[in-house]
Design an enzyme around this catalytic site. Structure first.
Site, PDB file in Angstrom:
ATOM      1  N   GLY A   1       0.740  -1.129  -0.057  1.00  0.00           N
ATOM      2  CA  GLY A   1      -0.021   0.020   0.012  1.00  0.00           C
ATOM      3  C   GLY A   1       0.818   1.274   0.047  1.00  0.00           C
ATOM      4  O   GLY A   1       0.525   2.103   0.653  1.00  0.00           O
TER       5      GLY A   1
ATOM      6  N   TYR B   1     -13.375  -3.430  10.531  1.00  0.00           N
ATOM      7  CA  TYR B   1     -12.007  -2.857  10.385  1.00  0.00           C
ATOM      8  C   TYR B   1     -11.279  -3.075  11.884  1.00  0.00           C
ATOM      9  O   TYR B   1     -10.154  -3.267  11.980  1.00  0.00           O
ATOM     10  CB  TYR B   1     -12.125  -1.151  10.040  1.00  0.00           C
ATOM     11  CG  TYR B   1     -10.933  -0.423   9.969  1.00  0.00           C
ATOM     12  CD1 TYR B   1     -10.030  -0.461   8.992  1.00  0.00           C
ATOM     13  CD2 TYR B   1     -10.584   0.470  10.895  1.00  0.00           C
ATOM     14  CE1 TYR B   1      -8.878   0.213   8.662  1.00  0.00           C
ATOM     15  CE2 TYR B   1      -9.309   1.169  10.788  1.00  0.00           C
ATOM     16  CZ  TYR B   1      -8.790   1.165   9.882  1.00  0.00           C
ATOM     17  OH  TYR B   1      -7.461   1.888   9.913  1.00  0.00           O
TER      18      TYR B   1
ATOM     19  N   ARG C   1       0.187   5.717  -1.819  1.00  0.00           N
ATOM     20  CA  ARG C   1      -0.240   6.955  -1.311  1.00  0.00           C
ATOM     21  C   ARG C   1      -0.417   6.915   0.103  1.00  0.00           C
ATOM     22  O   ARG C   1      -0.201   6.011   0.886  1.00  0.00           O
ATOM     23  CB  ARG C   1      -1.533   7.541  -1.856  1.00  0.00           C
ATOM     24  CG  ARG C   1      -2.506   6.404  -1.743  1.00  0.00           C
ATOM     25  CD  ARG C   1      -3.983   7.084  -2.142  1.00  0.00           C
ATOM     26  NE  ARG C   1      -5.039   6.090  -1.865  1.00  0.00           N
ATOM     27  CZ  ARG C   1      -5.402   5.190  -2.287  1.00  0.00           C
ATOM     28  NH1 ARG C   1      -4.838   4.625  -3.421  1.00  0.00           N
ATOM     29  NH2 ARG C   1      -6.420   4.367  -1.931  1.00  0.00           N
TER      30      ARG C   1
ATOM     31  N   LYS D   1      -7.658  -4.967  12.820  1.00  0.00           N
ATOM     32  CA  LYS D   1      -6.522  -4.395  13.320  1.00  0.00           C
ATOM     33  C   LYS D   1      -6.426  -4.951  14.828  1.00  0.00           C
ATOM     34  O   LYS D   1      -5.128  -5.159  15.243  1.00  0.00           O
ATOM     35  CB  LYS D   1      -6.917  -2.947  13.486  1.00  0.00           C
ATOM     36  CG  LYS D   1      -6.969  -2.164  12.083  1.00  0.00           C
ATOM     37  CD  LYS D   1      -5.809  -2.278  11.207  1.00  0.00           C
ATOM     38  CE  LYS D   1      -5.895  -1.308  10.253  1.00  0.00           C
ATOM     39  NZ  LYS D   1      -4.771  -1.433   9.242  1.00  0.00           N
TER      40      LYS D   1
ATOM     41  N   SER E   1      -3.925   0.304  13.957  1.00  0.00           N
ATOM     42  CA  SER E   1      -5.002   1.716  14.363  1.00  0.00           C
ATOM     43  C   SER E   1      -5.128   1.651  15.715  1.00  0.00           C
ATOM     44  O   SER E   1      -5.325   0.708  16.227  1.00  0.00           O
ATOM     45  CB  SER E   1      -6.179   1.391  13.488  1.00  0.00           C
ATOM     46  OG  SER E   1      -7.042   2.420  13.809  1.00  0.00           O
TER      47      SER E   1
HETATM   48  P1  NAP Z   1      -4.997   5.159   2.104  1.00  0.00           P
HETATM   49  O1  NAP Z   1      -4.516   6.657   1.585  1.00  0.00           O
HETATM   50  O2  NAP Z   1      -6.175   4.961   1.656  1.00  0.00           O
HETATM   51  O3  NAP Z   1      -3.842   4.154   1.252  1.00  0.00           O
HETATM   52  C1  NAP Z   1      -4.106   2.825   1.188  1.00  0.00           C
HETATM   53  C2  NAP Z   1      -3.153   2.326   0.379  1.00  0.00           C
HETATM   54  O4  NAP Z   1      -3.360   0.911   0.437  1.00  0.00           O
HETATM   55  C3  NAP Z   1      -3.000   2.633  -1.145  1.00  0.00           C
HETATM   56  O5  NAP Z   1      -1.462   2.741  -1.596  1.00  0.00           O
HETATM   57  C4  NAP Z   1      -3.769   1.621  -1.771  1.00  0.00           C
HETATM   58  O6  NAP Z   1      -3.427   1.357  -3.074  1.00  0.00           O
HETATM   59  C5  NAP Z   1      -3.551   0.288  -0.725  1.00  0.00           C
HETATM   60  N1  NAP Z   1      -4.173  -0.722  -0.771  1.00  0.00           N
HETATM   61  C6  NAP Z   1      -5.564  -1.009  -0.479  1.00  0.00           C
HETATM   62  N2  NAP Z   1      -6.085  -2.270  -0.847  1.00  0.00           N
HETATM   63  C7  NAP Z   1      -4.758  -3.198  -1.156  1.00  0.00           C
HETATM   64  C8  NAP Z   1      -4.687  -4.248  -1.466  1.00  0.00           C
HETATM   65  N3  NAP Z   1      -5.607  -5.136  -1.462  1.00  0.00           N
HETATM   66  N4  NAP Z   1      -3.463  -4.719  -1.960  1.00  0.00           N
HETATM   67  C9  NAP Z   1      -2.482  -3.685  -1.911  1.00  0.00           C
HETATM   68  N5  NAP Z   1      -2.662  -2.451  -1.720  1.00  0.00           N
HETATM   69  C10 NAP Z   1      -3.634  -2.132  -1.333  1.00  0.00           C
HETATM   70  O7  NAP Z   1      -4.718   4.712   3.440  1.00  0.00           O
HETATM   71  P2  NAP Z   1      -3.870   5.156   4.485  1.00  0.00           P
HETATM   72  O8  NAP Z   1      -4.584   6.299   5.459  1.00  0.00           O
HETATM   73  O9  NAP Z   1      -2.575   5.774   4.052  1.00  0.00           O
HETATM   74  O10 NAP Z   1      -3.605   4.132   5.680  1.00  0.00           O
HETATM   75  C11 NAP Z   1      -2.423   3.165   5.501  1.00  0.00           C
HETATM   76  C12 NAP Z   1      -2.821   2.181   6.745  1.00  0.00           C
HETATM   77  O11 NAP Z   1      -2.471   3.127   7.834  1.00  0.00           O
HETATM   78  C13 NAP Z   1      -3.675   1.272   6.608  1.00  0.00           C
HETATM   79  O12 NAP Z   1      -3.908   0.003   7.068  1.00  0.00           O
HETATM   80  C14 NAP Z   1      -4.885   1.903   7.485  1.00  0.00           C
HETATM   81  O13 NAP Z   1      -5.878   1.036   7.970  1.00  0.00           O
HETATM   82  C15 NAP Z   1      -4.106   2.582   8.640  1.00  0.00           C
HETATM   83  N6  NAP Z   1      -4.453   3.594   9.180  1.00  0.00           N
HETATM   84  C16 NAP Z   1      -4.759   5.007   8.782  1.00  0.00           C
HETATM   85  C17 NAP Z   1      -5.479   5.932   9.618  1.00  0.00           C
HETATM   86  C18 NAP Z   1      -5.742   7.192   8.996  1.00  0.00           C
HETATM   87  O14 NAP Z   1      -6.265   7.924   9.944  1.00  0.00           O
HETATM   88  N7  NAP Z   1      -5.503   7.709   7.860  1.00  0.00           N
HETATM   89  C19 NAP Z   1      -5.284   5.733  10.982  1.00  0.00           C
HETATM   90  C20 NAP Z   1      -4.962   4.271  11.730  1.00  0.00           C
HETATM   91  C21 NAP Z   1      -4.654   3.443  10.844  1.00  0.00           C
HETATM   92  P3  NAP Z   1      -4.679   0.694  -4.141  1.00  0.00           P
HETATM   93  O15 NAP Z   1      -6.040   1.335  -3.593  1.00  0.00           O
HETATM   94  O16 NAP Z   1      -4.288   1.159  -5.455  1.00  0.00           O
HETATM   95  O17 NAP Z   1      -4.730  -0.762  -4.072  1.00  0.00           O
END
Ligand code: NAP
Length: 248
Positions: free
Chosen positions: A12, A155, A15, A159, A142
């Site tokens: 992932g 979700y 971005r 996690k 998370s």
């Molecule tokens: P994001 O901006 O939506 O980015 C998600 C990334 O994962 C993208 O690169 C997406 O690319 C990729 N992805 C999704 N499904 C995939 C799959 N099946 N295989 C391979 N790649 C996949 O999310 P983010 O906020 O950066 O989150 C990153 C991580 O942090 C996640 O695990 C999320 O649960 C965790 N997190 C985020 C937050 C927050 O507030 N943002 C808080 C706690 C935890 P494609 O769509 O092209 O596959």
């Protein structure tokens, strides 16, 4: 905190948090491979790192498919010849109250967030353990995996499961010099949180003692530390990066 000579794979990584982790590890000297379902977006992250003088590879892969996880490791090995650090970051949300949640929304989230981390960890360990050197697995969880959150049972379960995977795996591979930890972000400004209403965002902000949302760079800094030699004696731990909004 040099990662010179190390190779890192970030799932992932096209971005958000994953792209920031890839940039940060590359700046510390690691060669990085990033994957996403959208291969062009993964390649764009890799190109941006290469343009700054780093070594990077972008691969199209869906981590919810075991065969993609295997192919990803092969691509990484073909390009860089080794693997030292796996960051299981790919994640999705399909929010909804349990009473209205569709079976697919439950299983899709578990498939990517939990099964994906398992498939990638298994495939990565086959490479890392053969090298007979230290290794790192860093799972991105998370805060809600510890705290719970209404409307996110799928979700939260994924996690919370990742915490279990982290702790079990840490004990399995500790004797082989591999550490396994989980970084649990709080509310981070990325595409994942961009669509929340202003009212919901304000409610969250009010719960954060540091008074601001986190950035992807805040999370990447914790990952970079856990990936470094300085974190060699830390394993099986959950590191919260949440501005103080929750503590265990
Ligand atoms: P994001 O901006 O939506 O980015 C998600 C990334 O994962 C993208 O690169 C997406 O690319 C990729 N992805 C999704 N499904 C995939 C799959 N099946 N295989 C391979 N790649 C996949 O999310 P983010 O906020 O950066 O989150 C990153 C991580 O942090 C996640 O695990 C999320 O649960 C965790 N997190 C985020 C937050 C927050 O507030 N943002 C808080 C706690 C935890 P494609 O769509 O092209 O596959």
């Amino acid at each position: 905190m040099s990662l010179q000579g190390k190779v890192a794979l970030i799932t992932g990584g096209s971005r958000g948090i994953g792209a920031a982790v890839a940039q940060t590890l590359a700046t510390a000297g690691a060669a990085v491979a990033v994957c996403a379902r959208n291969g062009e977006a993964a390649a764009a992250t890799a190109s941006a790192i290469a343009a700054q003088g780093g070594q990077a590879l972008g691969v199209a892969a869906d981590v919810s498919r075991a065969e993609d996880a295997e192919r990803l490791m092969k691509a990484c090995l073909e390009r860089f010849g080794r693997l030292d650090i796996l960051v299981n970051n790919a994640g999705i949300t399909r929010d909804g109250l349990v009473l209205r949640m569709k079976d697919g929304d439950w299983s899709d989230v578990l498939a990517v967030n939990l099964n994906g981390a398992f498939y990638c960890a298994r495939a990565a360990l086959r490479v890392i353990l053969k090298q007979k050197q230290s290794g790192r697995i860093i799972n991105i969880g998370s805060v809600v995996g510890s705290m719970g959150n209404a409307g996110q049972a799928n979700y939260v379960t994924s996690k919370a499961g990742l915490i279990g995977l982290t702790k079990a795996l840490a004990r399995e591979v500790a004797a082989r010099g591999v550490t396994v930890n989980l970084v649990a972000p709080g509310f981070i400004e990325t595409d994942m949180t961009a669509n929340l209403s202003d009212a919901v965002k304000e409610t969250y902000r009010g719960q954060i003692p540091l008074g601001r949302f986190g950035t992807a760079a805040d999370v990447a800094a914790a990952v970079a530390f856990l990936a470094s030699d300085g974190a060699a004696y830390i394993t099986g731990q959950v590191i919260h990066v949440n501005g103080g909004m929750w503590s265990s």
